[in-house]
Write a protein that holds these residues in place. Structure first.
Motif, short mmCIF file in Angstrom:
data_model
loop_
_atom_site.label_atom_id
_atom_site.label_comp_id
_atom_site.label_asym_id
_atom_site.label_seq_id
_atom_site.Cartn_x
_atom_site.Cartn_y
_atom_site.Cartn_z
N ILE A 195 0.87 -1.18 0.00
CA ILE A 195 0.00 0.00 0.00
C ILE A 195 0.90 1.23 0.00
N VAL A 196 0.69 2.10 -0.97
CA VAL A 196 1.56 3.25 -1.15
C VAL A 196 0.76 4.53 -0.88
N PHE A 197 1.16 5.25 0.16
CA PHE A 197 0.54 6.54 0.47
C PHE A 197 1.20 7.60 -0.40
N GLY A 198 0.43 8.11 -1.37
CA GLY A 198 0.97 9.04 -2.35
C GLY A 198 1.03 8.33 -3.70
N ALA A 199 0.09 8.64 -4.58
CA ALA A 199 0.01 7.92 -5.85
C ALA A 199 0.33 8.86 -7.01
N GLY A 200 1.33 9.73 -6.81
CA GLY A 200 1.81 10.61 -7.88
C GLY A 200 2.90 9.92 -8.68
N ASN A 201 3.85 10.71 -9.20
CA ASN A 201 4.94 10.16 -10.01
C ASN A 201 5.66 9.02 -9.31
N ILE A 202 6.01 9.26 -8.05
CA ILE A 202 6.83 8.28 -7.34
C ILE A 202 6.01 7.04 -7.00
N GLY A 203 4.82 7.27 -6.46
CA GLY A 203 3.97 6.14 -6.10
C GLY A 203 3.64 5.27 -7.30
N ARG A 204 3.39 5.91 -8.42
CA ARG A 204 3.05 5.13 -9.62
C ARG A 204 4.24 4.29 -10.08
N GLU A 205 5.45 4.84 -9.97
CA GLU A 205 6.63 4.07 -10.36
C GLU A 205 6.85 2.88 -9.40
N ILE A 206 6.61 3.11 -8.12
CA ILE A 206 6.70 2.00 -7.16
C ILE A 206 5.68 0.91 -7.53
N ALA A 207 4.46 1.34 -7.86
CA ALA A 207 3.42 0.38 -8.22
C ALA A 207 3.77 -0.38 -9.49
N ARG A 208 4.36 0.31 -10.46
CA ARG A 208 4.74 -0.34 -11.71
C ARG A 208 5.72 -1.48 -11.44
N LEU A 209 6.74 -1.20 -10.63
CA LEU A 209 7.71 -2.25 -10.30
C LEU A 209 7.07 -3.34 -9.46
N ALA A 210 6.20 -2.93 -8.54
CA ALA A 210 5.55 -3.92 -7.68
C ALA A 210 4.74 -4.91 -8.52
N MET A 263 3.13 -8.34 -7.26
CA MET A 263 2.48 -7.93 -6.02
C MET A 263 1.08 -7.37 -6.27
N VAL A 264 0.32 -7.27 -5.19
CA VAL A 264 -0.98 -6.62 -5.19
C VAL A 264 -0.75 -5.17 -4.75
N THR A 265 -1.22 -4.21 -5.54
CA THR A 265 -0.89 -2.80 -5.28
C THR A 265 -2.13 -1.98 -4.91
N ILE A 266 -1.99 -1.22 -3.84
CA ILE A 266 -3.05 -0.32 -3.40
C ILE A 266 -2.46 1.08 -3.29
N GLY A 267 -3.08 2.02 -3.96
CA GLY A 267 -2.62 3.40 -3.92
C GLY A 267 -3.53 4.26 -3.06
N VAL A 268 -2.92 5.25 -2.42
CA VAL A 268 -3.69 6.17 -1.59
C VAL A 268 -3.46 7.58 -2.10
N VAL A 315 4.24 1.90 2.29
CA VAL A 315 5.26 2.87 1.86
C VAL A 315 4.65 4.26 1.89
N ASN A 316 5.35 5.21 2.52
CA ASN A 316 4.91 6.60 2.48
C ASN A 316 5.80 7.39 1.53
N VAL A 317 5.17 8.03 0.53
CA VAL A 317 5.90 8.96 -0.34
C VAL A 317 5.23 10.32 -0.33
N LEU A 318 4.39 10.59 0.66
CA LEU A 318 3.65 11.86 0.69
C LEU A 318 4.58 13.03 1.00
N PRO A 319 4.28 14.20 0.40
CA PRO A 319 5.04 15.41 0.73
C PRO A 319 4.65 15.92 2.12
N ALA A 320 5.49 16.82 2.66
CA ALA A 320 5.16 17.43 3.95
C ALA A 320 4.17 18.57 3.73
#
Lengths: 317, 317
Positions: B142-157, B162-167, B197-202
């Protein structure tokens, strides 16, 4: 004497029960219950233990017709059994492809992102970032052995945006490899690969193929990963290649003699990471291996055929 | 006084020359050559250094119209500048997606394949394999933050099976995520994720969202990876969650205060790996960043537009 089916690998109770029901004409016995007298009567052996070599050679193996080993490489079986035309051997090729591939990328990412170094620094609470983190994008990976495992490595490498080169005996094309070359050419020519991975089985043809000669032809100071078998590497040449900077780093999971002797120079070399022949370890091992054994024993009993992963006596894998 | 374009990031000589030719009406000055008197005259700033905050606030920033920062998160800029409607800010969002993703999978594979543990054992020449190696196949991330970075993590996952959940804020669908949920729901509900995984901005909205409450709702003892920003994590709650076994492990690259203080308990916790805010480091940094600056300055000079990575004053990213 009833026919004997012996089990010498991790197995679940329900699987033993299912085997007993399928092979109703056989006595099913776990390795822990085997006596010396049982060995000449074993017809089917599911799983291999290295102490069986002595027991078979001493007690005889006249009844032995099929060994389903629980691993991929069969070089640890005695040559008398390997060469006996009455005995077929099936292996677990394929189930290791995913865990080996995952571990290979673990090695690579550790090296490219300096994660082992940061772990070391953590012990002294040291916040210090390296300047030269690398990315896998566009890097060139050459994989010696383009079978199940090599193809899975190449598949992931493409997902990471890498250039993939596969090496096999004929140089025939294989999915996920941008290029394939035959083994002789790959060993003889200079390459600018960034990463070299060996997944070849131990055979006469793979003895000592990774020598100082080979390493000295690498132009891009690649990292070298051996997850095939230790026979392929000339140990002292690998060390020389690291010391002379033909290679930048080596991750080694397999060795000529295992366990690796505690005084072997690989252990303390600063450019080498040693893992204890674990890359292929499968998370749901008893289930994954049983799927293959179940498919084979069903056909063995019905029509004396072994459809999955029959090892070629000629090739040795 | 001529208009000033200041450069405060890694740059190559030819790039400085190209900028000078493009922005011929500007004086181009490197950070090392800037004097206090220059600050009120800077109109374009390529690159940010934290000491600039004091200098701008003391000397003034009346001329400042555009800052191209060399990183993704802009929370380190002073709020006076962030909120000034005369100043546009562009960031480097996107160029970090690949190195962050690679490092995230490095953390995961290290943990699943015990590679840090084997490195520790190597120091004492210890050949000892663990029994419980895990595989990424079918694991839920589960990836918190589904922007550029989150989407790339999901692509590799997905490539790892893997099973991918975006937030994300709205729960809208994003490529490579099997499911997406909105942030409030994801934070409030129980999950059986294996990896968080957290990729959210501050931003104000992400302060302290990862609390003991949140961690205690995880049912599968997940590993937690923070490569977003430190503000999202309640440090003492993360430690409590590890100690109470709601989480099995944490890999942390970002912290509320950086560098992480040498007496911070994260350093010596046996279930935490600390890296020095390095996940986003790009191999060819000066080239990747210059591509974005070049696209922006071309349009800025021609039509006062900034086409790439303009930061929303409202969202803060």
């Amino acid at each position: 004497m009833s026919k004997l089916l012996a089990i010498a690998t991790t197995i679940k109770d329900w699987q033993v029960a299912e085997i007993s029901a399928l092979a109703e004409e056989y006595t099913v016995r776990l390795a822990s219950d085997l006596t010396d007298e049982d060995f000449p009567n074993i017809e089917i052996l599911y799983g291999w233990k290295n102490e069986f070599a002595d027991q078979f050679l001493t007690q005889g193996y006249d009844s032995l017709r099929w060994i389903q080993v629980q691993f991929a490489g069969v070089n640890q079986l005695p040559s008398e059994i390997l060469s006996d035309d009455n005995i077929r051997i099936t292996n677990m090729s394929g189930i290791h492809a995913i865990p080996i591939t995952e571990t290979v990328f673990g090695y690579i990412l550790n090296q490219y992102r300096h994660l082992l170094l940061y772990k070391t620094r953590q012990a002294s609470s040291t916040w210090q970032a390296e300047a030269n983190h690398r990315s896998l994008t566009d890097k060139k990976i050459i994989v010696f052995g383009a079978g199940n495992i090599g193809r899975e490595i190449a598949r992931l490498a493409k997902a990471f945006g890498m250039v993939t080169i596969g090496v096999n005996t004929s140089g025939r094309a294989v999915e996920y490899f941008d290029t394939t070359v035959d083994t002789d050419t790959a060993l003889a020519e200079s390459t600018d690969a960034d990463i070299i991975v060996n997944v070849l089985p131990a055979t006469d043809a793979t003895n000592n193929i990774f020598s100082l000669d080979f390493f000295s032809r690498q132009t891009a100071q690649p990292i070298f990963i051996n997850v095939g078998r230790g026979n392929a590497v000339v140990d002292e040449d690998l060390i020389a290649a690291l010391d002379q900077e033909f290679l930048s780093y080596a991750a080694l999971d397999v060795f000529d003699v295992e366990p690796l002797a505690s005084d072997h120079p690989f252990w303390q070399h600063e450019k080498i990471d040693v893992t204890p022949h674990m890359t292929g370890q499968v998370e749901h091992f008893a289930d994954e291996t049983y799927k293959i054994f179940h498919a084979n024993i069903t056909d063995y009993l019905a029509k004396n055929e072994l459809p999955v992963n029959l090892v070629s006596k000629e090739k040795g894998y």
